[in-house]
Design a protein around this motif. Sequence first.
Motif, PDB file in Angstrom:
ATOM      1  N   ARG A 121       0.769  -1.266  -0.071  1.00  0.00           N
ATOM      2  CA  ARG A 121       0.025   0.050  -0.036  1.00  0.00           C
ATOM      3  C   ARG A 121       0.696   1.453  -0.042  1.00  0.00           C
ATOM      4  O   ARG A 121       0.570   2.146  -0.676  1.00  0.00           O
ATOM      5  CB  ARG A 121      -0.900   0.045   1.284  1.00  0.00           C
ATOM      6  CG  ARG A 121      -2.234  -0.604   1.124  1.00  0.00           C
ATOM      7  CD  ARG A 121      -3.187  -0.418   1.996  1.00  0.00           C
ATOM      8  NE  ARG A 121      -2.625  -0.700   3.633  1.00  0.00           N
ATOM      9  CZ  ARG A 121      -2.705  -1.940   4.325  1.00  0.00           C
ATOM     10  NH1 ARG A 121      -3.290  -2.840   3.632  1.00  0.00           N
ATOM     11  NH2 ARG A 121      -2.210  -1.701   5.399  1.00  0.00           N
ATOM     12  N   ARG A 122       1.928   1.385   0.826  1.00  0.00           N
ATOM     13  CA  ARG A 122       2.979   2.422   0.892  1.00  0.00           C
ATOM     14  C   ARG A 122       3.311   2.688  -0.679  1.00  0.00           C
ATOM     15  O   ARG A 122       3.880   3.838  -1.054  1.00  0.00           O
ATOM     16  CB  ARG A 122       3.758   2.442   2.278  1.00  0.00           C
ATOM     17  CG  ARG A 122       3.350   2.468   3.423  1.00  0.00           C
ATOM     18  CD  ARG A 122       4.444   2.572   4.243  1.00  0.00           C
ATOM     19  NE  ARG A 122       5.427   1.580   4.448  1.00  0.00           N
ATOM     20  CZ  ARG A 122       5.016   0.452   5.342  1.00  0.00           C
ATOM     21  NH1 ARG A 122       4.061   0.793   6.207  1.00  0.00           N
ATOM     22  NH2 ARG A 122       5.714  -0.405   5.518  1.00  0.00           N
ATOM     23  N   ALA A 123       3.950   1.712  -0.968  1.00  0.00           N
ATOM     24  CA  ALA A 123       4.382   1.610  -2.346  1.00  0.00           C
ATOM     25  C   ALA A 123       3.701   2.077  -3.486  1.00  0.00           C
ATOM     26  O   ALA A 123       3.974   3.016  -4.294  1.00  0.00           O
ATOM     27  CB  ALA A 123       5.087   0.392  -2.864  1.00  0.00           C
ATOM     28  N   ALA A 124       2.387   1.715  -3.458  1.00  0.00           N
ATOM     29  CA  ALA A 124       1.414   2.147  -4.435  1.00  0.00           C
ATOM     30  C   ALA A 124       0.855   3.782  -4.243  1.00  0.00           C
ATOM     31  O   ALA A 124       0.807   4.435  -5.084  1.00  0.00           O
ATOM     32  CB  ALA A 124       0.140   1.296  -4.351  1.00  0.00           C
ATOM     33  N   HIS A 125       0.730   4.104  -3.021  1.00  0.00           N
ATOM     34  CA  HIS A 125       0.565   5.675  -2.443  1.00  0.00           C
ATOM     35  C   HIS A 125       1.625   6.373  -2.899  1.00  0.00           C
ATOM     36  O   HIS A 125       1.329   7.610  -3.184  1.00  0.00           O
ATOM     37  CB  HIS A 125       0.111   5.459  -1.162  1.00  0.00           C
ATOM     38  CG  HIS A 125      -1.065   5.012  -0.686  1.00  0.00           C
ATOM     39  ND1 HIS A 125      -1.446   4.729   0.520  1.00  0.00           N
ATOM     40  CD2 HIS A 125      -2.300   4.309  -1.509  1.00  0.00           C
ATOM     41  CE1 HIS A 125      -2.774   3.871   0.579  1.00  0.00           C
ATOM     42  NE2 HIS A 125      -3.229   3.840  -0.791  1.00  0.00           N
ATOM     43  N   GLY A 126       2.802   5.975  -2.493  1.00  0.00           N
ATOM     44  CA  GLY A 126       4.007   6.797  -2.918  1.00  0.00           C
ATOM     45  C   GLY A 126       4.366   7.001  -4.376  1.00  0.00           C
ATOM     46  O   GLY A 126       4.561   8.166  -5.034  1.00  0.00           O
ATOM     47  N   THR A 127       3.733   6.055  -5.210  1.00  0.00           N
ATOM     48  CA  THR A 127       3.798   6.033  -6.684  1.00  0.00           C
ATOM     49  C   THR A 127       2.796   7.224  -7.257  1.00  0.00           C
ATOM     50  O   THR A 127       2.961   8.299  -7.807  1.00  0.00           O
ATOM     51  CB  THR A 127       3.332   4.763  -7.368  1.00  0.00           C
ATOM     52  OG1 THR A 127       4.534   3.977  -7.006  1.00  0.00           O
ATOM     53  CG2 THR A 127       3.867   5.028  -9.155  1.00  0.00           C
ATOM     54  N   LYS A 128       1.689   7.017  -6.645  1.00  0.00           N
ATOM     55  CA  LYS A 128       0.447   8.021  -6.914  1.00  0.00           C
ATOM     56  C   LYS A 128       0.719   9.358  -6.357  1.00  0.00           C
ATOM     57  O   LYS A 128       0.553  10.422  -7.141  1.00  0.00           O
ATOM     58  CB  LYS A 128      -0.815   7.488  -6.200  1.00  0.00           C
ATOM     59  CG  LYS A 128      -1.261   6.352  -6.982  1.00  0.00           C
ATOM     60  CD  LYS A 128      -2.585   5.863  -6.300  1.00  0.00           C
ATOM     61  CE  LYS A 128      -3.169   4.572  -6.821  1.00  0.00           C
ATOM     62  NZ  LYS A 128      -4.409   4.089  -6.283  1.00  0.00           N
ATOM     63  N   GLY A 129       1.486   9.437  -5.248  1.00  0.00           N
ATOM     64  CA  GLY A 129       1.782  10.625  -4.424  1.00  0.00           C
ATOM     65  C   GLY A 129       2.821  11.490  -5.407  1.00  0.00           C
ATOM     66  O   GLY A 129       2.654  12.704  -5.547  1.00  0.00           O
ATOM     67  N   GLU A 130       3.622  10.775  -6.114  1.00  0.00           N
ATOM     68  CA  GLU A 130       4.661  11.455  -7.017  1.00  0.00           C
ATOM     69  C   GLU A 130       4.041  12.080  -8.346  1.00  0.00           C
ATOM     70  O   GLU A 130       4.424  13.153  -8.868  1.00  0.00           O
ATOM     71  CB  GLU A 130       5.742  10.452  -7.351  1.00  0.00           C
ATOM     72  CG  GLU A 130       6.784  10.050  -6.199  1.00  0.00           C
ATOM     73  CD  GLU A 130       7.738   9.171  -6.504  1.00  0.00           C
ATOM     74  OE1 GLU A 130       7.694   8.593  -7.808  1.00  0.00           O
ATOM     75  OE2 GLU A 130       8.428   8.516  -5.686  1.00  0.00           O
ATOM     76  N   ALA A 131       3.011  11.242  -8.806  1.00  0.00           N
ATOM     77  CA  ALA A 131       2.388  11.712  -9.959  1.00  0.00           C
ATOM     78  C   ALA A 131       1.520  12.816  -9.625  1.00  0.00           C
ATOM     79  O   ALA A 131       1.454  13.618 -10.547  1.00  0.00           O
ATOM     80  CB  ALA A 131       1.721  10.632 -10.536  1.00  0.00           C
ATOM     81  N   ALA A 132       1.025  12.750  -8.498  1.00  0.00           N
ATOM     82  CA  ALA A 132      -0.028  14.183  -8.227  1.00  0.00           C
ATOM     83  C   ALA A 132       0.864  14.994  -7.547  1.00  0.00           C
ATOM     84  O   ALA A 132       0.190  16.416  -7.827  1.00  0.00           O
ATOM     85  CB  ALA A 132      -0.954  13.511  -6.996  1.00  0.00           C
ATOM     86  N   ALA A 133       2.244  14.930  -7.238  1.00  0.00           N
ATOM     87  CA  ALA A 133       2.868  16.267  -6.841  1.00  0.00           C
ATOM     88  C   ALA A 133       3.221  16.891  -8.106  1.00  0.00           C
ATOM     89  O   ALA A 133       3.594  18.151  -7.799  1.00  0.00           O
ATOM     90  CB  ALA A 133       3.999  15.544  -5.891  1.00  0.00           C
ATOM     91  N   LYS A 134       3.619  16.293  -9.407  1.00  0.00           N
ATOM     92  CA  LYS A 134       4.041  17.182 -10.326  1.00  0.00           C
ATOM     93  C   LYS A 134       3.069  18.089 -10.749  1.00  0.00           C
ATOM     94  O   LYS A 134       3.389  19.404 -10.790  1.00  0.00           O
ATOM     95  CB  LYS A 134       4.273  16.260 -11.518  1.00  0.00           C
ATOM     96  CG  LYS A 134       5.425  15.457 -11.142  1.00  0.00           C
ATOM     97  CD  LYS A 134       5.893  14.439 -12.398  1.00  0.00           C
ATOM     98  CE  LYS A 134       6.957  13.424 -11.867  1.00  0.00           C
ATOM     99  NZ  LYS A 134       7.215  12.643 -13.085  1.00  0.00           N
ATOM    100  N   PRO A 135       1.488  17.974 -10.909  1.00  0.00           N
ATOM    101  CA  PRO A 135       0.665  19.071 -11.459  1.00  0.00           C
ATOM    102  C   PRO A 135       0.518  20.086 -10.041  1.00  0.00           C
ATOM    103  O   PRO A 135       0.436  21.307 -10.506  1.00  0.00           O
ATOM    104  CB  PRO A 135      -0.760  18.278 -11.481  1.00  0.00           C
ATOM    105  CG  PRO A 135      -0.456  16.674 -11.804  1.00  0.00           C
ATOM    106  CD  PRO A 135       0.795  16.789 -11.016  1.00  0.00           C
ATOM    107  N   ALA A 136       0.698  19.576  -8.641  1.00  0.00           N
ATOM    108  CA  ALA A 136       0.719  20.629  -7.933  1.00  0.00           C
ATOM    109  C   ALA A 136       1.618  21.527  -7.862  1.00  0.00           C
ATOM    110  O   ALA A 136       1.781  22.689  -7.550  1.00  0.00           O
ATOM    111  CB  ALA A 136       0.542  19.880  -6.584  1.00  0.00           C
ATOM    112  N   ALA A 137       2.945  20.995  -8.309  1.00  0.00           N
ATOM    113  CA  ALA A 137       4.181  21.950  -8.374  1.00  0.00           C
ATOM    114  C   ALA A 137       3.900  22.890  -9.481  1.00  0.00           C
ATOM    115  O   ALA A 137       4.301  23.997  -9.205  1.00  0.00           O
ATOM    116  CB  ALA A 137       5.380  21.040  -8.670  1.00  0.00           C
TER     117      ALA A 137
END
Length: 211
Positions: A121-137
């Motif tokens: 779960r942490r690995a899956a959330h980490g991957t999604k988190g990185e993808a979501a962080a780019k638009p936020a940036a």
Amino acid sequence: MFAVLKTGGKQYKVQAGDILRVELLAAEAGEKVQFNEILMVGGDKPQFGTPLVEGAAVQAEVIDNIKADKVITYHKRRRKHSSQRTRGHRQQLTLLRVTDVLASGAEKSGVKEAVGTAIARRAAHGTKGEAAAKPAAKKAAAPKAAPKAAEAAVAEADDLKVITGLGPAAEKKLNEAGITTFAQLASVDPETFEATKVKPDWVEQAKELAK
């Protein structure tokens, strides 16, 4: 040959053919998994890890995902009448059959690594988190020009507090209404300006200062 493996924060001594119950893994019944955290491999030539034995692994087949026996916990609070609670819990486990113990060559076996559900779960959330962080940036980068524009506006603004009787509070209200220079204040009609109260003598002083 036997091995001591580590999974779910626990250590297990196993050999081929053993039935093992471990903390729930991210695997379904019928899948083959491989434990790579091997602390020791026993046999004719024992190997001890520092902390892990390099290249060693334990392979197993998933029989089923099960639940352990129910554990009852009872809580009672001191000096509080009728304040007590009973709770039951059944730990989720994975039932495995050990098929092989590898002393070396685990990295070339091609068998899926045995990973706990929490780690998955942490690995899956980490991957999604990185993808979501780019638009936020990108969104955060856009308003950078706004502070510069605000700084430029402040640099060009006049100090309206120079006008007699016009204090910081009045200057703030005028700035919020878009009046930041003497020239802008000089063009205001005190009788029709509704954004904030403007005294006629402020306008007269602003006309003199704007020259």
